[in-house]
Design an enzyme around this catalytic site. Sequence first.
Site, mmCIF file in Angstrom:
data_model
loop_
_atom_site.group_PDB
_atom_site.id
_atom_site.type_symbol
_atom_site.label_atom_id
_atom_site.label_comp_id
_atom_site.label_asym_id
_atom_site.label_seq_id
_atom_site.Cartn_x
_atom_site.Cartn_y
_atom_site.Cartn_z
ATOM 1 N N GLY A 167 0.752 -1.255 0.000
ATOM 2 C CA GLY A 167 0.000 0.000 0.000
ATOM 3 C C GLY A 167 0.771 1.287 0.000
ATOM 4 N N ALA A 193 -4.511 -6.021 6.400
ATOM 5 C CA ALA A 193 -3.889 -6.032 5.066
ATOM 6 C C ALA A 193 -4.850 -5.484 4.023
ATOM 7 C CB ALA A 193 -3.439 -7.440 4.703
ATOM 8 N N GLU A 194 -5.287 -4.237 4.212
ATOM 9 C CA GLU A 194 -6.270 -3.666 3.287
ATOM 10 C C GLU A 194 -5.709 -3.532 1.882
ATOM 11 O OE1 GLU A 194 -3.630 -0.476 3.985
ATOM 12 O OE2 GLU A 194 -4.643 -1.664 5.521
ATOM 13 N N ASP A 195 -4.396 -3.297 1.765
ATOM 14 C CA ASP A 195 -3.787 -3.157 0.442
ATOM 15 C C ASP A 195 -3.830 -4.479 -0.322
ATOM 16 O OD1 ASP A 195 -2.035 -4.324 2.241
ATOM 17 O OD2 ASP A 195 -0.387 -2.931 1.865
ATOM 18 N N TYR A 196 -3.434 -5.555 0.345
ATOM 19 C CA TYR A 196 -3.454 -6.877 -0.286
ATOM 20 C C TYR A 196 -4.887 -7.292 -0.646
ATOM 21 C CZ TYR A 196 -2.325 -11.826 -1.013
ATOM 22 O OH TYR A 196 -2.179 -13.074 -1.562
#
Length: 384
Positions: free
Chosen positions: A208, A232-235
């Site tokens: 992110g 892990a909001e980006d993943y």
Amino acid sequence: MLTVIVYFYALILGISLIHLAVSAVVTARRMKQKPDLKILNELKSLPRISILKPLKGIDDNLELNLRSFFELDYPDYELIFGLQNTDDPALPIVNKLMMAYPGVNARIVVENSEIGLNPKINNLHNMEKYIRGRYVLISDSNTQVKPEFLNYMLAAILKPDVGLVTATIRGIGAKKLAAIFENLHINTYVSPNVFVADALSGIPVVIGKSILISTQLLKRMGGFKAFKNFLAEDYLLGLKTKSLGLKVSTIPIMVDNVNIEWSLKRFINRHTRWAKIRRNMHIHHYFIESVSNPIALAVILALLLHNALGAGLLLLVTLVKMAHDIYLSRLMKSDLKWYHFFLTPVKDLLISILWFVPFISNTVNWRDNYFKIGKRSELRPLFN
């Protein structure tokens, strides 16, 4: 029995060295690719891009990091800075830059409302209602970019079926030991293995530091609140993009992650947190990951052999790994010095020890917020 174990570790070590070769070849090929900007010439006008900058405290070189976004060579973008309280020390820096660049469309959002347990998502959600762009760039505060950065990101997302674009991370600026460890790991392991995962398995590994996504797609996903209780909001943004039938593109254009004066405690905290995320996202991938540390495997083999052959193999593997890291750092045009690579074996052995931590602890500390982490990086309060 000992002979069988020795042969087993010798085999795994061989696979690990093959992985090094694959990492070098794949990264070299990807770094030679340059995004084609011709597609931008076909547009009558470039779409507005909203850049979201969640802030908390003072990161290394924060003013220079933020300044690079005020100096972007793109005709229509807006900067939205998110803070959760007015006494945050980052606020005066943002105000100073806004005064220095009055022609840049920028605003500050100070809100402390929380929709979930992920503090970064809370900050992004508070900024979300102010987005006016067709595309959204989520960008961490410890990053620097070149003036043409947005052009390359936009050109990549305009390709057919691409839903999300992220840039290659390069660690720069290290002065203290732990910061050198961090930049070594980013430049010679993290970024190259994002390319390897994509090339060999099609797994979209999104980190992110810099994510470009259309506002429409973000809304289709349910906005930032859909990720409110996940670390892990980006993943997960990458996985969600792929589940909707769209591609995730990692382009070989650098976003510099500035790490200058890290403490060893901060390095250990970050990498135990990352390890717990990876272990809870894909346990089988996490076990496979253990094969990617040849120095640690060579140490085990040397201890099992307990002779000159084992010591010689360990020395040879260490030299091969150092050469690999030097080569990749040159590909990344890293600012690491030649003598920093003598720290490669120390860093790799430390990372190998931290690999075991997720099996004995599920607690994470992120910017002084403490949680328990579960499947798919779901967060739970530490104290119920």
